[in-house]
Write a protein that holds these residues in place. Structure first.
Motif, PDB file in Angstrom:
ATOM      1  N   PHE A 149     -15.394  80.124   8.136  1.00  0.00           N
ATOM      2  CA  PHE A 149     -16.643  79.399   7.899  1.00  0.00           C
ATOM      3  C   PHE A 149     -17.494  80.195   6.915  1.00  0.00           C
ATOM      4  O   PHE A 149     -17.964  81.287   7.237  1.00  0.00           O
ATOM      5  CB  PHE A 149     -17.424  79.236   9.205  1.00  0.00           C
ATOM      6  CG  PHE A 149     -16.953  78.126  10.091  1.00  0.00           C
ATOM      7  CD1 PHE A 149     -17.700  76.965  10.243  1.00  0.00           C
ATOM      8  CD2 PHE A 149     -15.770  78.232  10.806  1.00  0.00           C
ATOM      9  CE1 PHE A 149     -17.273  75.939  11.074  1.00  0.00           C
ATOM     10  CE2 PHE A 149     -15.332  77.223  11.639  1.00  0.00           C
ATOM     11  CZ  PHE A 149     -16.092  76.068  11.777  1.00  0.00           C
ATOM     12  N   LEU A 150     -17.727  79.633   5.737  1.00  0.00           N
ATOM     13  CA  LEU A 150     -18.528  80.321   4.728  1.00  0.00           C
ATOM     14  C   LEU A 150     -20.009  80.027   4.958  1.00  0.00           C
ATOM     15  O   LEU A 150     -20.448  78.881   4.811  1.00  0.00           O
ATOM     16  CB  LEU A 150     -18.107  79.887   3.322  1.00  0.00           C
ATOM     17  CG  LEU A 150     -16.910  80.613   2.698  1.00  0.00           C
ATOM     18  CD1 LEU A 150     -15.682  80.576   3.590  1.00  0.00           C
ATOM     19  CD2 LEU A 150     -16.601  80.068   1.318  1.00  0.00           C
ATOM     20  N   PHE A 151     -20.748  81.070   5.337  1.00  0.00           N
ATOM     21  CA  PHE A 151     -22.191  80.951   5.556  1.00  0.00           C
ATOM     22  C   PHE A 151     -22.994  81.442   4.360  1.00  0.00           C
ATOM     23  O   PHE A 151     -24.225  81.443   4.399  1.00  0.00           O
ATOM     24  CB  PHE A 151     -22.601  81.690   6.830  1.00  0.00           C
ATOM     25  CG  PHE A 151     -22.512  80.831   8.061  1.00  0.00           C
ATOM     26  CD1 PHE A 151     -23.651  80.273   8.625  1.00  0.00           C
ATOM     27  CD2 PHE A 151     -21.283  80.550   8.638  1.00  0.00           C
ATOM     28  CE1 PHE A 151     -23.568  79.461   9.743  1.00  0.00           C
ATOM     29  CE2 PHE A 151     -21.190  79.738   9.753  1.00  0.00           C
ATOM     30  CZ  PHE A 151     -22.337  79.191  10.305  1.00  0.00           C
ATOM     31  N   SER A 152     -22.322  81.862   3.309  1.00  0.00           N
ATOM     32  CA  SER A 152     -22.970  82.174   2.043  1.00  0.00           C
ATOM     33  C   SER A 152     -22.036  81.707   0.938  1.00  0.00           C
ATOM     34  O   SER A 152     -20.850  81.452   1.170  1.00  0.00           O
ATOM     35  CB  SER A 152     -23.239  83.683   1.917  1.00  0.00           C
ATOM     36  OG  SER A 152     -22.028  84.412   1.952  1.00  0.00           O
ATOM     37  N   ASP A 153     -22.588  81.562  -0.268  1.00  0.00           N
ATOM     38  CA  ASP A 153     -21.735  81.234  -1.400  1.00  0.00           C
ATOM     39  C   ASP A 153     -20.776  82.408  -1.633  1.00  0.00           C
ATOM     40  O   ASP A 153     -21.189  83.568  -1.641  1.00  0.00           O
ATOM     41  CB  ASP A 153     -22.573  81.006  -2.657  1.00  0.00           C
ATOM     42  CG  ASP A 153     -23.490  79.793  -2.545  1.00  0.00           C
ATOM     43  OD1 ASP A 153     -23.270  78.960  -1.638  1.00  0.00           O
ATOM     44  OD2 ASP A 153     -24.436  79.692  -3.356  1.00  0.00           O
ATOM     45  N   VAL A 154     -19.513  82.099  -1.829  1.00  0.00           N
ATOM     46  CA  VAL A 154     -18.503  83.143  -2.001  1.00  0.00           C
ATOM     47  C   VAL A 154     -17.726  82.877  -3.288  1.00  0.00           C
ATOM     48  O   VAL A 154     -17.001  81.896  -3.397  1.00  0.00           O
ATOM     49  CB  VAL A 154     -17.532  83.195  -0.801  1.00  0.00           C
ATOM     50  CG1 VAL A 154     -16.491  84.296  -1.009  1.00  0.00           C
ATOM     51  CG2 VAL A 154     -18.288  83.434   0.504  1.00  0.00           C
ATOM     52  N   GLY A 155     -17.919  83.775  -4.261  1.00  0.00           N
ATOM     53  CA  GLY A 155     -17.170  83.704  -5.497  1.00  0.00           C
ATOM     54  C   GLY A 155     -16.055  84.733  -5.516  1.00  0.00           C
ATOM     55  O   GLY A 155     -15.878  85.501  -4.551  1.00  0.00           O
TER      56      GLY A 155
END
Length: 265
Positions: A149-155
């Motif tokens: 679960f991505l709770f922040s933008d992930v590049g």
């Protein structure tokens, strides 16, 4: 009346069986991710506006049952996807989310970036406090899915989880001869997952609100954070409602195992 729909297309389910994961965009609202980050920032003891307080490459936080986390894990889109991949009635609705390995920009080795699968049970003779003694078996006892679960933008530079595409098939074949006892993580990792070394590597990137639903046997790894903003991600299991029942039609999770092992159904 509750909204009913299929979150995943037939092509996505076929891809999950072959690749071992599916990415779901907008799986939960960004507002829930923002609310969750506020809670997690407090738990880290760090100041989001003072990078000088980000002194560790990773801070591991446990499970959280606050409303933003419960709601994020139980959107109608995700419930539909759980049904499609695991089987309706065969999973337990998450009551929260965790663990959260919060990763900070750092030149230091985080110390936890090795390839692995997430194991799920132990036997009476195993030491339950020794992580490498925990096990997986070919039925995936104790775990229906691994979820990111991505709770922040992930590049690409923000310490995205590395995924070995299709690696779940090799692990299923490795587990098959060992029956219900399965293998410990120490045994599985003895050769650094060499059987999956040639798999294509994929990065679990995306905006906050993205979820990756992964086969329990998918080989994956952390990596150092080379970006500028901390990464917040939960990596909980989806738990089964009951043990494997051979009388039920196989779910895509089970079909992937059977196809990998050359079993007929």
């Amino acid at each position: 009346m509750p909204e009913t729909f299929n979150a995943l297309t037939a092509a996505q389910i076929k891809s999950f069986i072959a690749d071992g994961f599916v990415r779901i965009d907008e799986a939960f609202p960004p507002a829930l991710a923002e609310q969750g980050r506020a809670i997690l920032w407090r738990e880290t003891g760090c100041d989001p506006n003072a990078p000088s307080t980000w002194t560790q490459p990773v801070i591991r936080l446990g499970g959280y049952h606050d409303a933003p986390f419960r709601d994020a894990a139980n959107t109608s889109r995700l419930h539909s996807a759980y049904d499609q991949l695991v089987g309706a009635g065969r999973w337990i609705a998450p009551q929260g989310l965790g663990t959260f390995p919060v990763r900070f920009p750092s030149p230091d080795d985080p110390g936890d970036a090795g390839w692995h699968i997430d194991v799920s049970f132990s036997l009476p003779e195993d030491d339950p406090n020794y992580f490498l003694a925990w096990r997986a078996n070919v039925k995936s006892t104790g775990r229906s899915l691994l979820m990111l679960f991505l709770f922040s933008d992930v590049g690409p530079d923000d310490a995205p989880t590395r995924i070995r595409k299709g690696s779940h098939a090799a692990i299923a074949r490795q587990l098959l001869p060992h029956g219900e006892r399965g293998l410990t993580l120490g045994q599985l990792a003895a050769d650094d997952f060499a059987s999956t070394a040639e798999c294509e590597e994929v990065l679990a990137t995306g905006p906050a609100g993205t979820v990756y639903l992964c086969h329990p046997f998918l080989v994956h790894a952390a990596q150092p954070h080379r970006g500028t903003a901390p990464r917040f991600m939960a990596q909980p299991p989806l738990l089964p409602a009951y043990d494997f029942d051979p009388n039920l039609p196989p779910s895509p999770v089970q079909i992937a195992i059977r196809q990998a092992c050359g079993l007929h159904f």
